[in-house]
Scaffold this motif. Structure first.
Motif, mmCIF file in Angstrom:
data_model
loop_
_atom_site.group_PDB
_atom_site.id
_atom_site.type_symbol
_atom_site.label_atom_id
_atom_site.label_comp_id
_atom_site.label_asym_id
_atom_site.label_seq_id
_atom_site.Cartn_x
_atom_site.Cartn_y
_atom_site.Cartn_z
ATOM 1 N N LYS A 79 0.837 -1.200 0.000
ATOM 2 C CA LYS A 79 0.000 0.000 0.000
ATOM 3 C C LYS A 79 0.877 1.258 0.000
ATOM 4 O O LYS A 79 0.650 2.187 -0.773
ATOM 5 C CB LYS A 79 -0.911 -0.020 1.234
ATOM 6 C CG LYS A 79 -2.011 1.013 1.209
ATOM 7 C CD LYS A 79 -2.931 0.813 2.408
ATOM 8 C CE LYS A 79 -4.167 1.685 2.295
ATOM 9 N NZ LYS A 79 -5.081 1.468 3.439
ATOM 10 N N ASN A 108 -3.897 -5.496 -11.832
ATOM 11 C CA ASN A 108 -3.781 -6.393 -10.678
ATOM 12 C C ASN A 108 -4.412 -7.758 -10.990
ATOM 13 O O ASN A 108 -5.617 -7.857 -11.103
ATOM 14 C CB ASN A 108 -4.473 -5.685 -9.477
ATOM 15 C CG ASN A 108 -4.906 -6.600 -8.358
ATOM 16 O OD1 ASN A 108 -6.056 -6.534 -7.901
ATOM 17 N ND2 ASN A 108 -4.037 -7.447 -7.879
ATOM 18 N N ALA A 149 -0.486 -9.053 -5.414
ATOM 19 C CA ALA A 149 -0.733 -9.386 -4.009
ATOM 20 C C ALA A 149 -1.193 -10.834 -3.850
ATOM 21 O O ALA A 149 -1.178 -11.366 -2.742
ATOM 22 C CB ALA A 149 -1.782 -8.437 -3.430
ATOM 23 N N ARG A 206 4.029 -5.657 7.390
ATOM 24 C CA ARG A 206 4.390 -4.662 6.387
ATOM 25 C C ARG A 206 5.651 -5.083 5.639
ATOM 26 O O ARG A 206 6.740 -4.560 5.875
ATOM 27 C CB ARG A 206 4.558 -3.255 6.988
ATOM 28 C CG ARG A 206 3.503 -2.826 7.997
ATOM 29 C CD ARG A 206 2.066 -3.038 7.533
ATOM 30 N NE ARG A 206 1.753 -2.347 6.315
ATOM 31 C CZ ARG A 206 1.111 -2.936 5.294
ATOM 32 N NH1 ARG A 206 0.720 -4.211 5.368
ATOM 33 N NH2 ARG A 206 0.847 -2.258 4.211
ATOM 34 N N TYR A 263 -11.254 -14.115 -2.428
ATOM 35 C CA TYR A 263 -12.558 -13.465 -2.599
ATOM 36 C C TYR A 263 -13.463 -14.230 -3.549
ATOM 37 O O TYR A 263 -12.999 -14.837 -4.503
ATOM 38 C CB TYR A 263 -12.365 -12.048 -3.175
ATOM 39 C CG TYR A 263 -11.380 -11.240 -2.392
ATOM 40 C CD1 TYR A 263 -11.666 -10.844 -1.079
ATOM 41 C CD2 TYR A 263 -10.148 -10.909 -2.936
ATOM 42 C CE1 TYR A 263 -10.744 -10.127 -0.342
ATOM 43 C CE2 TYR A 263 -9.211 -10.187 -2.200
ATOM 44 C CZ TYR A 263 -9.520 -9.804 -0.901
ATOM 45 O OH TYR A 263 -8.598 -9.108 -0.166
#
Ligand SMILES: *Cc1c(COP(=O)(O)O)cnc(C)c1O
Length: 388
Positions: free
Chosen positions: A102, A172, A206, A246, A324
């Motif tokens: 991010k 993405n 990601a 992170r 998802y």
């Protein structure tokens, strides 16, 4: 107190009402189950935690890291890219660690956009693709991801004037929120488009490690010509259950990597060396079994969710990747938000309205698979009993 003009450009938060309803439902004592946020529920694998424990006892890790990153972490990223994607990354000139993807995605806007420049952003997409350009005074232009094209943008539909102003393009795959994987030939077309219009492509990677049914996701950087026009942001957050740590990296085009480094030296002081050492453990083949077992878990949950949705009258093709399930709002609801409110009211289950990810997400909703098994089982039983 007044926000800067820059901050004021971020549109008002559209889901405040939905969040108020969730809070009210909980206050009533309802047993609310959230399938909203994409944040792995399982702990970071022990071999990574142990590497961190050892690293943190070493006083050398306690000082300022360099922004260039540890040589051994950059080498580990390069080895991982070779082993996993068959992509060659020079550990000296083609990779810089980032304090999360991010951060990296936001900072790339600062490094590459002038006020008035355009950034082409996948829609629906990760919100920083639009907030980032807005915060630096540039203009995000949405590229709708078309279901009929497999959730990729129609590059031919981007008008010449916009393409000329564009300096960045965000893509993405595997994709959040749609769960789509890259269709054959798409990365090649992106490279051609970027070359023709002198655009820096930013591929947000990601989810390449979270795949099912035998699918293996490629890196954008493995496509011939990709490094001439683009970079990839790789994140350890989702595959290794490390969202809180992170730990990410920017890889690819030498000049772009160097400019990102130059910008970063003016903003932060690098990634904690102990986290880099833990990152080496994560990227080693020793962690492959952990990733495989997480994928089995998500696969099982994915099937539970898809079967329950089918019973509720919502039919989806199970996604080959990501955490998802992206599904169309059933007939009879005005909007994604209206459907999500209905599910909250009737089933006490939180799902995300597609419009939260951009205007092309309207008419869809997203379910995240990052909820413990017994809770997801209970949630899908409630969804299955909803009338369609
Ligand atoms: C979760 C997510 C990120 C954020 O990764 P971090 O490394 O934790 O900052 C970036 N892009 C996409 C598409 C994501 O879903």
């Amino acid at each position: 107190m007044k926000a800067s003009d820059r901050l004021s450009r971020i549109p008002p938060y559209l889901f405040a009402e939905l969040e108020r309803k969730i809070a009210a439902k909980k206050a009533e004592g309802a047993d609310v189950i959230s399938l909203g946020i994409g944040d792995p529920d399982r702990p970071t694998p022990p071999l990574i935690v142990e590497a961190m424990q050892e690293a943190v006892t070493e006083p050398q890790t306690h000082q300022y890291p360099t922004n260039r990153g540890r040589e051994d972490f950059r080498q580990a990223l390069s080895d991982f890219y070779a082993r996993r994607f068959d992509a060659q990354i020079d550990p000296v000139t083609e990779v810089i660690p980032a304090i999360g993807a991010k951060e990296a995605i936001f900072n790339l806007n600062l490094a590459f956009l002038n006020p008035g420049d355009v950034a082409l952003a996948s829609d629906p997409g990760y919100p920083v693709y639009t907030a980032g350009p807005l915060l630096v005074g540039a203009e995000p232009v949405l590229m709708p991801l078309l279901p009929e094209l497999g959730f990729v943008p129609d590059l031919d539909a981007i008008d010449e004037a916009t393409a000329r102003q564009a300096k960045l393009m965000y893509i993405n795959y595997p994709n959040n929120p749609t769960g789509a994987v890259v269709p054959p030939g798409f990365f090649e077309r992106v490279i051609e488009f970027a070359r023709a219009h002198d655009i820096l492509v930013v591929h947000d990677n990601a989810y390449s490690e979270i795949t099912f049914d035998g699918y293996r996701a490629p890196s954008f950087l493995a496509t011939p010509g990709a490094k001439e026009v683009g970079i990839e942001v790789f994140s350890l957050s989702k595959p290794y259950n490390m969202t809180g740590w992170r730990c990410a990296a920017v890889l690819g085009n030498t000049e772009a990597v160097e400019l990102y480094w130059r910008l970063k030296t003016n903003i932060d002081s690098g990634l904690f060396e102990a986290v880099q050492l833990a990152g080496i453990a994560a990227l080693s083949p020793d962690a492959d079994a952990e990733v495989a077992s997480m994928n089995e878990l998500y696969h099982r949950r994915r099937d539970l969710v898809c079967e329950a949705l089918a019973k509720a009258g919502v039919h989806v093709t199970p996604p080959k990747a990501t955490i998802y399930v992206w599904a169309p709002v059933p007939d009879g609801f005005d909007s994604s938000v209206a459907y999500c409110e209905h599910v909250l009211d009737e089933a006490a289950v939180v799902i995300s309205p597609g419009s939260a990810y951009g205007q092309s997400g309207e008419g869809w909703f997203r379910i995240s698979l990052t909820t413990p098994d017994e809770r997801i089982t209970e949630a899908v039983a409630r969804l299955a009993s909803l009338s369609g």
